[in-house]
Design a protein around this motif. Structure first.
Motif, PDB file in Angstrom:
ATOM      1  N   GLY A  95      30.947 -51.932   6.174  1.00  0.00           N
ATOM      2  CA  GLY A  95      31.214 -50.625   5.548  1.00  0.00           C
ATOM      3  C   GLY A  95      32.683 -50.486   5.233  1.00  0.00           C
ATOM      4  N   ASP A  96      33.284 -49.361   5.702  1.00  0.00           N
ATOM      5  CA  ASP A  96      34.712 -49.187   5.447  1.00  0.00           C
ATOM      6  C   ASP A  96      35.542 -49.428   6.712  1.00  0.00           C
ATOM      7  OD1 ASP A  96      34.034 -47.009   6.903  1.00  0.00           O
ATOM      8  OD2 ASP A  96      34.658 -45.507   5.416  1.00  0.00           O
ATOM      9  N   ASP A  97      34.933 -50.119   7.677  1.00  0.00           N
ATOM     10  CA  ASP A  97      35.631 -50.373   8.947  1.00  0.00           C
ATOM     11  C   ASP A  97      36.423 -51.682   8.859  1.00  0.00           C
ATOM     12  OD1 ASP A  97      36.465 -50.825  11.526  1.00  0.00           O
ATOM     13  OD2 ASP A  97      34.549 -50.283  12.450  1.00  0.00           O
ATOM     14  N   VAL A  98      37.669 -51.553   8.458  1.00  0.00           N
ATOM     15  CA  VAL A  98      38.499 -52.739   8.218  1.00  0.00           C
ATOM     16  C   VAL A  98      38.792 -53.500   9.523  1.00  0.00           C
ATOM     17  CG1 VAL A  98      40.752 -51.565   8.345  1.00  0.00           C
ATOM     18  CG2 VAL A  98      40.483 -53.542   6.845  1.00  0.00           C
ATOM     19  N   ASP A  99      38.815 -52.774  10.641  1.00  0.00           N
ATOM     20  CA  ASP A  99      39.074 -53.464  11.917  1.00  0.00           C
ATOM     21  C   ASP A  99      37.867 -54.311  12.334  1.00  0.00           C
ATOM     22  OD1 ASP A  99      41.651 -52.307  12.216  1.00  0.00           O
ATOM     23  OD2 ASP A  99      40.692 -50.441  12.830  1.00  0.00           O
ATOM     24  N   ALA A 100      36.659 -53.794  12.091  1.00  0.00           N
ATOM     25  CA  ALA A 100      35.453 -54.587  12.393  1.00  0.00           C
ATOM     26  C   ALA A 100      35.401 -55.807  11.472  1.00  0.00           C
ATOM     27  CB  ALA A 100      34.203 -53.724  12.224  1.00  0.00           C
TER      28      ALA A 100
ATOM     29  N   TYR B  17      34.583 -57.998   2.463  1.00  0.00           N
ATOM     30  CA  TYR B  17      34.854 -56.962   1.454  1.00  0.00           C
ATOM     31  C   TYR B  17      34.410 -55.609   2.016  1.00  0.00           C
ATOM     32  CZ  TYR B  17      29.963 -58.239   0.701  1.00  0.00           C
ATOM     33  OH  TYR B  17      28.646 -58.547   0.903  1.00  0.00           O
ATOM     34  N   SER B  18      34.896 -54.549   1.406  1.00  0.00           N
ATOM     35  CA  SER B  18      34.498 -53.211   1.869  1.00  0.00           C
ATOM     36  C   SER B  18      33.113 -52.879   1.324  1.00  0.00           C
ATOM     37  CB  SER B  18      35.522 -52.165   1.429  1.00  0.00           C
ATOM     38  OG  SER B  18      35.499 -52.038   0.026  1.00  0.00           O
ATOM     39  N   GLY B  19      32.397 -52.024   2.039  1.00  0.00           N
ATOM     40  CA  GLY B  19      31.075 -51.598   1.582  1.00  0.00           C
ATOM     41  C   GLY B  19      29.984 -52.599   1.918  1.00  0.00           C
TER      42      GLY B  19
ATOM     43  N   PHE C 299      41.094 -55.064   1.091  1.00  0.00           N
ATOM     44  CA  PHE C 299      39.766 -54.622   1.546  1.00  0.00           C
ATOM     45  C   PHE C 299      39.158 -53.710   0.486  1.00  0.00           C
ATOM     46  CE2 PHE C 299      37.007 -52.328   4.786  1.00  0.00           C
ATOM     47  CZ  PHE C 299      36.214 -53.430   5.059  1.00  0.00           C
ATOM     48  N   LEU C 300      38.471 -54.339  -0.458  1.00  0.00           N
ATOM     49  CA  LEU C 300      37.933 -53.683  -1.646  1.00  0.00           C
ATOM     50  C   LEU C 300      36.475 -54.119  -1.805  1.00  0.00           C
ATOM     51  CD1 LEU C 300      40.998 -54.455  -3.971  1.00  0.00           C
ATOM     52  CD2 LEU C 300      40.347 -52.197  -3.074  1.00  0.00           C
ATOM     53  N   PRO C 301      35.713 -53.442  -2.706  1.00  0.00           N
ATOM     54  CA  PRO C 301      34.304 -53.826  -2.877  1.00  0.00           C
ATOM     55  C   PRO C 301      34.142 -55.275  -3.360  1.00  0.00           C
ATOM     56  CG  PRO C 301      34.730 -51.675  -3.850  1.00  0.00           C
ATOM     57  CD  PRO C 301      36.068 -52.232  -3.459  1.00  0.00           C
ATOM     58  N   GLU C 302      32.968 -55.844  -3.096  1.00  0.00           N
ATOM     59  CA  GLU C 302      32.713 -57.272  -3.258  1.00  0.00           C
ATOM     60  C   GLU C 302      33.266 -57.912  -4.543  1.00  0.00           C
ATOM     61  OE1 GLU C 302      28.566 -58.292  -2.903  1.00  0.00           O
ATOM     62  OE2 GLU C 302      29.066 -60.387  -2.448  1.00  0.00           O
ATOM     63  N   GLY C 303      32.915 -57.343  -5.697  1.00  0.00           N
ATOM     64  CA  GLY C 303      33.319 -58.009  -6.948  1.00  0.00           C
ATOM     65  C   GLY C 303      34.628 -57.482  -7.517  1.00  0.00           C
ATOM     66  N   ASP C 304      35.351 -56.696  -6.773  1.00  0.00           N
ATOM     67  CA  ASP C 304      36.569 -56.068  -7.300  1.00  0.00           C
ATOM     68  C   ASP C 304      37.564 -57.131  -7.783  1.00  0.00           C
ATOM     69  OD1 ASP C 304      38.034 -53.030  -6.745  1.00  0.00           O
ATOM     70  OD2 ASP C 304      39.290 -54.752  -7.320  1.00  0.00           O
TER      71      ASP C 304
END
Ligand SMILES: O=C(O)[C@H](O)[C@@H](O)[C@H](O)[C@H](O)COP(=O)(O)O
Length: 265
Positions: A117-122, A111-113, A78-83
């Motif tokens: 956002g940073d809600d990995v469960d959502a 991806y995160s952000g 779970f990292l930013p889109e282009g990571d």
């Protein structure tokens, strides 16, 4: 579900990737011939990436109708889109950008952000909903106890040295999940700590599950998972396909297997 996993041992890592790629091409072509389209679940990690690289280099890749292939992911960092550490970004670099896929059939995990956002469960819940929508109201492969997922033709998994598969780690909450098909993973022992992962019930909806392991550091994990360990302590042991479970190993990863589990020579 099949009772006995099948074990294939290849001479080295490169050969293992090529053999897995050749098998995957055949499996996709067969599924497309039988059902019109194929669906494959990709994995992260070195062995999964090596398979995609070998597939990209194979002249036989043209046997696949890439426009009739659905691609899903078994887990994601779970990292930013282009990571560059995202499994999706790595899969694109190895293969996906080189073949004419239908973008509507490619289903990266969130991806995160982004929208979550940073809600990995959502983010995990959103992916579960995407799987359920693709499975249709009467999910062909799903027991009534959890929301449906499509009947994947082949689901690929790398195996970690602790027997983890996807982002299901021994004794972690995700490996105990019996209802949800995708979970947010917090505090993963393999970085990054935040991940999304299919659960064992979702994995077990696949027709075929292929587990890839190479290198001496995997030998203990492979032997444990294939020697009757339970899926809680050894998640790889709980990863079974409905019609086939195939372990693709190099010699080093197979070196601790009891003789009874080794293919005949
Ligand atoms: O995102 C990830 O990290 C994975 O999907 C993970 O489950 C991986 O497949 C195994 O750790 C094996 O990785 P290797 O093939 O690199 O050993």
């Amino acid at each position: 579900m099949t009772g006995t996993p099948q074990v294939v041992v290849l001479g080295g890592t490169g050969l293992m990737a090529q053999a897995a790629a050749a098998r995957l091409i055949t499996a996709i072509v067969d599924a497309q011939a039988a059902r019109g389209s194929a669906s494959v679940v990709l994995t992260g990690g070195r062995n999964g990436n090596a398979l995609l690289r070998a597939l990209a280099a194979s002249p036989a890749r043209d046997a696949v109708d890439w426009t009739r292939l659905d691609l899903w992911w078994g887990d994601e960092r779970f990292l930013p889109e282009g990571d560059p550490d995202r499994n999706y970004v790595q899969a694109r670099a190895e293969l996906l950008d080189q073949v004419p896929l239908d973008p509507a059939r490619v289903h990266p995990m969130p991806y995160s952000g982004g929208p979550w956002g940073d809600d990995v469960d959502a983010a995990a819940a959103a992916y579960a909903a995407e799987l359920a929508a693709a499975a249709g109201p009467a999910g062909p492969a799903s027991p009534a106890s959890h929301s449906p997922v499509p009947a994947f033709d082949v689901l690929l998994l790398g195996v970690g040295p602790d027997t983890h598969v996807a982002s299901l780690f021994p004794e972690h909450p995700g490996v105990r999940e019996t209802e949800l098909t995708v979970v947010g993973v917090h505090g993963a022992p393999k970085p990054p700590p935040l991940r999304t992962s299919m659960t064992l019930p979702a994995i077990r909806a696949a027709r075929e599950v292929w587990l890839l392991a190479a290198g001496e550091d995997k030998a203990g994990a492979v032997a444990r998972a294939l020697s009757g360990a339970d899926g809680l302590q050894a998640p790889a042991a709980g990863a079974r396909g409905r019609s086939r479970t195939l372990w693709l190993l190099d010699r080093a990863a197979a070196s601790d297997l009891p003789a009874a589990l080794r293919p005949p020579v």
